[in-house]
Motif scaffolding. Structure first.
Motif, mmCIF file in Angstrom:
data_model
loop_
_atom_site.group_PDB
_atom_site.id
_atom_site.type_symbol
_atom_site.label_atom_id
_atom_site.label_comp_id
_atom_site.label_asym_id
_atom_site.label_seq_id
_atom_site.Cartn_x
_atom_site.Cartn_y
_atom_site.Cartn_z
ATOM 1 N N ILE A 1 9.669 29.601 26.810
ATOM 2 C CA ILE A 1 10.588 30.027 27.865
ATOM 3 C C ILE A 1 9.976 31.128 28.726
ATOM 4 O O ILE A 1 10.182 31.186 29.939
ATOM 5 C CB ILE A 1 11.932 30.495 27.259
ATOM 6 N N SER A 2 9.194 32.002 28.098
ATOM 7 C CA SER A 2 8.652 33.157 28.816
ATOM 8 C C SER A 2 7.341 32.862 29.534
ATOM 9 O O SER A 2 6.774 33.745 30.175
ATOM 10 C CB SER A 2 8.448 34.327 27.844
ATOM 11 N N TYR A 3 6.869 31.623 29.478
ATOM 12 C CA TYR A 3 5.558 31.288 30.038
ATOM 13 C C TYR A 3 5.447 31.659 31.526
ATOM 14 O O TYR A 3 4.539 32.381 31.934
ATOM 15 C CB TYR A 3 5.268 29.798 29.831
ATOM 16 N N VAL A 4 6.375 31.161 32.335
ATOM 17 C CA VAL A 4 6.329 31.458 33.770
ATOM 18 C C VAL A 4 6.728 32.905 34.075
ATOM 19 O O VAL A 4 6.048 33.579 34.860
ATOM 20 C CB VAL A 4 7.189 30.460 34.578
ATOM 21 N N PRO A 5 7.817 33.428 33.463
ATOM 22 C CA PRO A 5 8.134 34.847 33.704
ATOM 23 C C PRO A 5 6.982 35.790 33.378
ATOM 24 O O PRO A 5 6.800 36.798 34.061
ATOM 25 C CB PRO A 5 9.329 35.095 32.775
ATOM 26 N N ASN A 6 6.200 35.481 32.368
ATOM 27 C CA ASN A 6 5.039 36.314 32.042
ATOM 28 C C ASN A 6 4.037 36.335 33.186
ATOM 29 O O ASN A 6 3.417 37.366 33.473
ATOM 30 C CB ASN A 6 4.353 35.800 30.772
ATOM 31 N N LEU A 7 3.870 35.192 33.842
ATOM 32 C CA LEU A 7 2.957 35.124 34.982
ATOM 33 C C LEU A 7 3.474 35.953 36.151
ATOM 34 O O LEU A 7 2.701 36.589 36.869
ATOM 35 C CB LEU A 7 2.775 33.665 35.433
ATOM 36 N N LEU A 8 4.801 35.940 36.325
ATOM 37 C CA LEU A 8 5.407 36.635 37.458
ATOM 38 C C LEU A 8 5.575 38.131 37.214
ATOM 39 O O LEU A 8 5.357 38.947 38.109
ATOM 40 C CB LEU A 8 6.772 36.019 37.776
#
Length: 242
Positions: A99-106
């Protein structure tokens, strides 16, 4: 109403095979649009043009008034969630890490912001926090699909694309997931474009329903308009045979 997605004179072909001959459509901000049609009607092709997975041979697709062809693909897709049929989670990552994959990038170094996003969407899709450290193979099909939805929404995108997302789960789970996605839409007012081959699903979920056949729009309207005033024999037969 503001059009967040717009197709203008769009054509898509593969070699000499024209899949979408001339497509024009506007989807307004905050709408839940379901797309229904026969196999090979162009439903998924239309969907994938929104996030640049497919490009038209002619015409223009606009998102927020910007030509998708001119946009940075990575930036574009970070603002567009994408959920598809079946388990497409990273098998080596936990629920939390999926779940945190994209938020981590952002969010880069702002771990607290990412953790808050994960907790928020776990709650919204109806998953217990005790599942955060589980791996996909330890989840049921319905739980996997919920994690997939949470992952697609975790970066708080303006648009959510869904391509037959509930096609691989059992009937009971499917009904539960349909209720969840309708509730999520009611709560967030995110713009949802949802491809399905199930006419009942299309009619029950969509604020607007787009009926397609052979790459052409047969009818675009509310569920009541589709049911009570079918535009032609194709739409009428679709309704009668459901």
């Amino acid at each position: 109403m503001v059009a967040i997605i717009k197709y203008e004179d769009v054509e898509k072909s593969y070699d000499d095979n024209v899949i979408i001959p001339d497509f024009n459509l506007e989807i307004n901000e905050g709408e839940f649009v379901t797309i229904i049609g026969s196999s090979g009607s162009g439903k998924t092709t239309i969907l994938k043009m929104i996030n640049g997975l497919l490009k038209p041979n002619k015409g223009t697709v606009y998102v927020n008034g910007n030509d998708v062809a001119d946009e940075n693909v990575i930036s574009l897709r970070r603002n567009i969630g994408y959920a598809i049929q079946g388990n497409v989670l990273f098998p080596h990552l936990t629920v939390k890490d999926n779940i945190s994959y994209v938020p981590n990038l952002l969010n880069k170094k702002d771990k607290e912001k990412t953790e808050n996003a994960v907790k928020k969407w776990m709650k919204i899709v109806g998953l217990d926090d005790e599942l955060l450290n589980h791996y996909p193979h330890e989840l049921s099909g319905g739980q996997q699909q919920r994690v997939g939805i949470a992952r697609a929404l975790a970066a708080s995108p303006e648009i959510l694309l869904m391509d037959e997302p509930f096609g691989s789960v059992d009937t009971i789970t499917k009904k539960q997931l349909q209720k969840e996605i309708k509730r999520i839409h009611d709560e967030t007012k995110i713009t949802i474009v949802f491809v399905t081959h199930d006419i009942d699903e299309a009619l029950s979920l969509g604020d607007k329903v787009l009926v397609m056949n052979d790459g052409k729009i047969q009818q675009y309207g509310t569920s009541d308009e589709i049911k009570n005033s079918p535009a032609n024999s194709f739409v009428k037969e679709l309704i009668e045979n459901k």
